[in-house]
Each structure stands twice: as structure tokens, then as C-alpha cells.
Write an enzyme that holds these catalytic residues in place. Structure first.
Site, PDB file in Angstrom:
ATOM      1  CG  ASP A 195      -8.914   2.264   3.029  1.00  0.00           C
ATOM      2  OD1 ASP A 195      -8.426   0.944   4.586  1.00  0.00           O
ATOM      3  OD2 ASP A 195      -8.255   3.312   3.082  1.00  0.00           O
ATOM      4  CD  GLU A 231      -7.038  -1.059   6.870  1.00  0.00           C
ATOM      5  OE1 GLU A 231      -5.818  -0.596   6.332  1.00  0.00           O
ATOM      6  OE2 GLU A 231      -7.863  -0.274   7.444  1.00  0.00           O
ATOM      7  CD  GLU A 243      -6.096   0.906   0.609  1.00  0.00           C
ATOM      8  OE1 GLU A 243      -6.049   1.234   1.262  1.00  0.00           O
ATOM      9  OE2 GLU A 243      -5.035  -0.298   0.038  1.00  0.00           O
ATOM     10  CD  GLU A 298      -2.756   1.740   2.592  1.00  0.00           C
ATOM     11  OE1 GLU A 298      -2.687   0.315   2.858  1.00  0.00           O
ATOM     12  OE2 GLU A 298      -3.536   1.902   2.921  1.00  0.00           O
ATOM     13  CG  ASN A 349      -4.920   4.899   0.754  1.00  0.00           C
ATOM     14  OD1 ASN A 349      -5.565   3.969   1.957  1.00  0.00           O
ATOM     15  ND2 ASN A 349      -3.741   4.643   0.835  1.00  0.00           N
TER      16      ASN A 349
HETATM   17  P1  C2E Z   1      -5.275   4.136   6.296  1.00  0.00           P
HETATM   18  O1  C2E Z   1      -5.582   4.289   4.540  1.00  0.00           O
HETATM   19  O2  C2E Z   1      -6.178   3.229   6.629  1.00  0.00           O
HETATM   20  O3  C2E Z   1      -3.944   3.579   6.296  1.00  0.00           O
HETATM   21  C1  C2E Z   1      -3.351   2.457   7.288  1.00  0.00           C
HETATM   22  C2  C2E Z   1      -2.862   3.690   8.441  1.00  0.00           C
HETATM   23  O4  C2E Z   1      -2.311   2.468   9.241  1.00  0.00           O
HETATM   24  C3  C2E Z   1      -0.766   4.123   8.120  1.00  0.00           C
HETATM   25  O5  C2E Z   1      -1.503   5.279   8.326  1.00  0.00           O
HETATM   26  C4  C2E Z   1      -0.244   3.201   8.190  1.00  0.00           C
HETATM   27  O6  C2E Z   1       1.064   3.575   8.581  1.00  0.00           O
HETATM   28  C5  C2E Z   1      -0.619   2.706   9.425  1.00  0.00           C
HETATM   29  N1  C2E Z   1      -0.830   1.275  10.081  1.00  0.00           N
HETATM   30  C6  C2E Z   1      -0.311   0.234   9.359  1.00  0.00           C
HETATM   31  N2  C2E Z   1      -0.106  -0.655  10.266  1.00  0.00           N
HETATM   32  C7  C2E Z   1      -0.120  -0.013  11.013  1.00  0.00           C
HETATM   33  C8  C2E Z   1       0.150  -0.731  12.718  1.00  0.00           C
HETATM   34  O7  C2E Z   1       0.287  -2.544  12.939  1.00  0.00           O
HETATM   35  N3  C2E Z   1      -0.322  -0.064  13.754  1.00  0.00           N
HETATM   36  C9  C2E Z   1      -0.734   0.438  13.730  1.00  0.00           C
HETATM   37  N4  C2E Z   1      -0.683   1.781  15.323  1.00  0.00           N
HETATM   38  N5  C2E Z   1      -0.788   1.460  12.760  1.00  0.00           N
HETATM   39  C10 C2E Z   1      -1.013   0.824  11.499  1.00  0.00           C
HETATM   40  P2  C2E Z   1      -0.922   7.126   7.897  1.00  0.00           P
HETATM   41  O8  C2E Z   1       0.313   6.641   7.031  1.00  0.00           O
HETATM   42  O9  C2E Z   1      -0.140   8.088   8.969  1.00  0.00           O
HETATM   43  O10 C2E Z   1      -2.002   7.226   6.845  1.00  0.00           O
HETATM   44  C11 C2E Z   1      -2.999   7.672   7.636  1.00  0.00           C
HETATM   45  C12 C2E Z   1      -3.942   7.729   6.932  1.00  0.00           C
HETATM   46  O11 C2E Z   1      -3.709   9.028   5.657  1.00  0.00           O
HETATM   47  C13 C2E Z   1      -4.320   6.759   5.238  1.00  0.00           C
HETATM   48  O12 C2E Z   1      -5.171   5.759   6.327  1.00  0.00           O
HETATM   49  C14 C2E Z   1      -5.144   7.061   4.441  1.00  0.00           C
HETATM   50  O13 C2E Z   1      -6.669   7.348   4.515  1.00  0.00           O
HETATM   51  C15 C2E Z   1      -4.642   8.988   4.528  1.00  0.00           C
HETATM   52  N6  C2E Z   1      -3.687   8.636   3.567  1.00  0.00           N
HETATM   53  C16 C2E Z   1      -1.957   8.365   3.446  1.00  0.00           C
HETATM   54  N7  C2E Z   1      -1.660   8.399   2.503  1.00  0.00           N
HETATM   55  C17 C2E Z   1      -2.532   8.496   1.055  1.00  0.00           C
HETATM   56  C18 C2E Z   1      -2.941   8.871  -0.128  1.00  0.00           C
HETATM   57  O14 C2E Z   1      -1.299   8.929  -0.440  1.00  0.00           O
HETATM   58  N8  C2E Z   1      -3.384   9.450  -0.220  1.00  0.00           N
HETATM   59  C19 C2E Z   1      -5.040   9.484  -0.019  1.00  0.00           C
HETATM   60  N9  C2E Z   1      -5.880   9.508  -0.197  1.00  0.00           N
HETATM   61  N10 C2E Z   1      -4.560   9.155   1.737  1.00  0.00           N
HETATM   62  C20 C2E Z   1      -3.986   8.810   1.696  1.00  0.00           C
HETATM   63 CA    CA Z   2      -5.795   2.267   2.987  1.00  0.00          CA
HETATM   64 CA    CA Z   3      -7.291   2.034   6.372  1.00  0.00          CA
END
Ligand code: C2E
Ligand code: CA
Ligand code: CA
Length: 457
Positions: free
Chosen positions: A346, A403, A316, A229, A284
């Protein structure tokens, strides 16, 4: 022949009628936006020499449109008239109530001097508006959201006061239904910070310095990587690390998510070209992109330019994002799937999930929200929910990804429940494109060696 006096009487009557149409809302009989504007300006001018503050507020009905669509415009009008009636009846002394636009009403509260007073009046009016509405024997329930601003703190002139009341209303809406928000110093500070952040983010997009990291998604049974991802990462030289959970919504709100997302998809797909061909890239899509029909073309042309096979891309999307304009979202999803792109739902289970949506829309994959996974080892209810989701997805022939798997216990339980795929810190944190290649190499996977992709555990 008409006398002068009679003529001037007629003129006066005509003038009065004109005044009435200019200042009155024809449906509810309340003053309209012109009346609101003039009254606020008048009061602001009066209070300029008098230190006593006053308050203005805007309320918007929650869920009015579906009721209008369901019961018809006449029923909608009837509700607006009943709301107007209630507002007039419950407005505090000296208050002016007006119809602002559509299902929004605005009021002026000359005797409310500070935030807590505005909160109190807001809650009182909210309670009055939340009682059922009688639609010819049928009862309908509605709630209303509120935004207030107090003069002169939240602005000295009409434009600023209204803008800040609208900001407060917007925040109420974001917090759900029936909320009351008064524009405060904290909100003002947050707005300033957001503007600063917006500027820095715009610069970062121009400089192409927002990056994508990649987190492995594994097949739970064989513990092999099946895809990654892409997750956006932004490290600003002055502001430091800013979470995508902060800057993605900001880019959406300020209208430049398209530019950001295009650059992220380009970077992600370019990096994914270096992976074995049977690994997918999950990307995403933001809610704003699901309201714009040009999204399909944009995505496919980026893939075309880079030479990335659409069959290797999964997008997603969240349910909330799809609901903003379901019809457009449906079109986008259908055309992307026709081009071979996979669609994942998602954060399933978080927020406003609807099982109906799984039938209405065609998905390929469901991602179970981390909230269930993180307590699966300690909370039986979560385990039952995950079990049910997995069974349902099996019946619907949908793939499932859990996830946020952080330890071996969670991984074991999920495996035993029959969950197909997993993602989380236990299998790997989000990493740079270069680290992703090293990760694949360490796992004995390279461009030429596939499809058996064993990872280290
Ligand atoms: P999401 O799509 O639900 O992404 C998963 C989030 O959970 C990511 O946070 C990831 O780093 C975190 N995560 C993964 N495994 C674990 C784990 O084992 N434990 C915990 N505590 N967290 C974990 P991140 O990278 O901070 O992203 C937050 C949200 O920001 C994402 O949730 C998504 O909604 C958005 N996002 C991130 N990158 C993009 C992007 O390129 N485009 C768009 N539109 N949204 C993005
Ligand atoms: Ca996601
Ligand atoms: Ca997610």
C-alpha cells in the site's frame, strides 16, 4: 588488631564503593538512572518552596541499533562513551547528565525555566551530538531525538515529569530524526483528547459499532469492478465522525488494534460473501499486526468461520509497517500467501520506499500512492515516476493499482501508461455494504451474473 578508626575507614570506603556502583553507570562513568531519580526528587523538593522552575530532558540516539548490529557491540559502547563525553562537555552550567538506559541519556537543567529555553538547549545538544563519531578511522554519523518537561508545569513529582518528558520524546521520534519537543499545554490537551477518544473507541468496539465501507477497485482498460477495499468508519454519537487516519493509529498505540481489526475483517468478509465470487476483498492490515505471529492464524480462522475463500482476500500493508520487525512480517506474509491470501504493498512511493523490499518480500500487487496520482495531470515528474513504477511492476509480474483517481483526465493518463487497475472518487466513493450491493446491481452485476462486470461511468 585493627583500631576502631581504621575499621570505620574501611567501612566508609566500602560504603563509598557501594554508593558508586548504585549511582554510577559502569560503561560511561556518568551517573545512572538512580542518580537521575534522586537528583530530580531533591531538586523538586527544594523548588517546592521556591517558585523557580527547572527542566528535565531525555535524549535517545536515532538509528543506534543498526550501528550496533553492523559494527559490533564494542563499537556501540565506544559511541555511547563518546556521546557521554560530549554531553558532559556541552551541558550548561549546573546541569546533571546521566545515562538513563541503553542509548538514552537524561539531564537535569536547574537554570532552564521555560519551554523556549529548553528548546534552545535541546537544539544546541542535538548539534553537538550530530557531528561524526570516530570509530578507529571510520566515521559514523548519528542524530538524537529529545523530549523535555518543565517543572512544575509538566508535573511536580519525578514520575509525572519523566512520563511527560517521555511523551515529548515519543513525539519527537514520530516526527523523524533529530527533533526536539518540549511538553506543552497543547500536548497536554491532545493527550486528554486522545484519552477521551480512546474511551469512546473502546466502547464502540464493545458495542460493535465501528463499521466497514467499501470502495471499488476497477480494471482501467475495461472499466469493470474487480474488487473492493474495506475502509473503517466510525461515527460516534458525541464525537461525530472520526477519521480512520486518527483512530487506527490510536488503537495501535493503545494496544487494542487486534480486537478492532478482527471485528472489521469479520464484517467486511460477511459483506463480501454477497458479492459475485470473482470479486476480491482488499483489507488493510495495521503495522502492529505485522509484529505478531498469531495474525495468520487469527485471519484464517475468521475466514474459516465465515466461509470466505482466502483466495478472495488481499491484505494491504505498508513498507513502514513491515520494517518494524521485518523477520516476523516476512513469516506472516509467507504463511498467508501459502494459504492463498494475496498481499498488496500500500501507499507505494510515499514515505520510506525501498525497491529492495520488492525483491526481499513476495507481493502480488502494488498500490501507487495518491500523492503521485493527484498531480499526474499537471506534474511531468509524477508522470515519469508512475511510468517507471508501472514498468518495474510489469517486469516483476506484479499487478498495479493507482489510488485516488478523481477525474477522467487522470484515468486516461494512467490507462495510457499501462496501469492495470485504479481506485478513487471517480469510480466510486467508499460506501456502506448495502450501497455496495446496489452499486453492483446498477452496474448490472449480481451474484448470478459474472464475470463481465461493467460499471457506470
Ligand atoms: P489507505 O489505505 O491509503 O486508504 C485510502 C484512503 O484514500 C481512504 O481514506 C479513502 O477514502 C481515500 N480515498 C480514496 N479515493 C480517494 C480519492 O479519489 N481522493 C481522495 N482525496 N481520497 C481518496 P480513509 O478511509 O480516510 O482511510 C485513511 C487511512 O486509514 C487508510 O489509508 C488506511 O491507512 C487507514 N484505514 C482505513 N480503514 C482501515 C482498516 O480497516 N484497518 C486499518 N489497519 N487501517 C485502515
Ligand atoms: Ca489501503
Ligand atoms: Ca493507500
Amino acid at each position: 588488631m585493627m583500631g576502631k578508626a581504621v575499621l570505620s575507614d574501611i567501612n566508609a570506603a566500602g560504603e563509598q564503593k557501594l554508593q558508586q556502583t548504585v549511582y554510577t553507570d559502569a560503561l560511561t562513568g556518568l551517573g545512572n538512572r538512580n542518580r537521575f531519580h534522586d537528583k530530580v526528587c531533591q531538586l523538586a523538593a527544594e523548588r517546592a518552596s521556591d517558585p523557580a522552575p527547572f527542566t528535565i530532558g531525555i535524549t535517545n540516539l536515532d538509528g543506534f541499533k543498526p550501528i550496533n548490529d553492523l559494527f559490533g557491540a564494542a563499537a556501540g559502547d565506544e559511541i555511547l562513551c563518546q556521546v557521554a563525553h560530549r554531553l558532559k562537555a556541552c551541558a550548561p552550567d549546573g546541569a546533571t547528565v546521566t545515562r538513563y538506559e541503553g542509548d538514552s541519556f537524561a539531564f537535569i537543567l536547574p537554570l532552564v525555566f521555560e519551554q523556549s529555553g529548553a528548546q534552545k538547549v535541546g537544539r544546541m545538544i542535538r548539534d553537538v551530538l550530530s557531528a561524526p563519531y570516530d570509530l578507529g578511522g571510520r566515521n559514523v554519523r548519528l542524530s538524537a531525538s529529545f523530549g523535555f518537561s518543565v517543572h512544575p508545569f509538566a508535573g511536580e513529582g519525578y514520575a509525572e515529569l519523566v512520563k511527560n518528558a517521555e511523551t515529548a520524546l515519543y513525539r519527537s521520534k514520530r516526527r523523524g530524526r533529530g527533533q526536539v519537543t518540549v511538553y506543552s499545554e497543547e500536548i497536554a490537551e491532545e493527550m486528554r483528547r486522545a484519552t477521551q477518544l480512546e474511551q469512546a473507541l473502546r466502547n464502540a468496539i464493545i458495542a460493535d459499532s465501528v463499521d466497514t465501507y467499501f470502495q471499488p477497485i476497477v480494471d482501467l482498460a475495461s472499466e469493470t469492478v474487480v474488487g473492493f477495499e474495506a475502509l473503517a468508519r466510525w461515527n460516534d454519537p458525541e464525537l461525530g465522525f472520526v477519521s480512520p487516519a486518527v483512530f487506527i493509529p490510536l488503537a495501535e498505540e493503545r494496544g487494542f488494534i487486534d480486537a478492532l481489526s478482527e471485528s472489521l475483517l469479520r464484517k467486511a468478509a460477511e459483506a463480501a460473501l454477497g458479492w459475485p465470487r470473482d470479486l476480491f476483498l482488499s483489507f488493510n492490515l495495521s503495522s502492529a499486526q505485522l509484529t505478531d505471529t498469531s495474525t495468520t492464524r487469527t485471519i484464517l480462522s475468521i475466514l474459516g468461520r465465515i466461509g470466505f475463500d482466502p483466495h478472495r482476500l488481499e491484505l494491504e500493508i505498508t513498507e513502514t509497517a513491515m520494517m518494524t520487525s521485518a523477520e516476523t512480517a516476512h513469516k506472516i506474509i509467507t504463511s498467508l500467501r501459502a494459504a492463498g491470501v494475496g498481499i498488496s504493498l500500500d501507499d507505494f512511493g510515499a514515505g520510506q520506499s525501498s525497491l529492495g523490499r520488492l525483491r526481499e518480500f513476495s507481493f502480488d500487487k502494488v498500490k501507487i500512492d495518491r500523492a503521485f496520482v493527484s498531480c499526474i495531470a499537471t506534474d511531468k515528474a509524477s508522470e515519469h515516476i508512475v511510468r517507471a513504477i508501472v514498468a518495474m511492476c510489469a517486469g516483476l509480474e506484479l499487478n498495479v493499482v493507482a489510488e485516488g483517481i478523481e477525474n477522467a483526465t487522470e484515468a486516461e493518463i494512467l490507462k495510457s501508461l499501462g496501469c492495470g487497475m485504479g481506485q478513487g472518487y471517480f469510480y466510486g466513493r467508499p460506501m456502506t455494504a448495502a450501497d455496495t450491493l446496489r452499486y453492483l446491481q446498477d452496474a448490472g452485476i449480481s451474484q448470478s451474473v459474472y464475470p463481465t462486470l461493467r460499471i457506470r461511468t
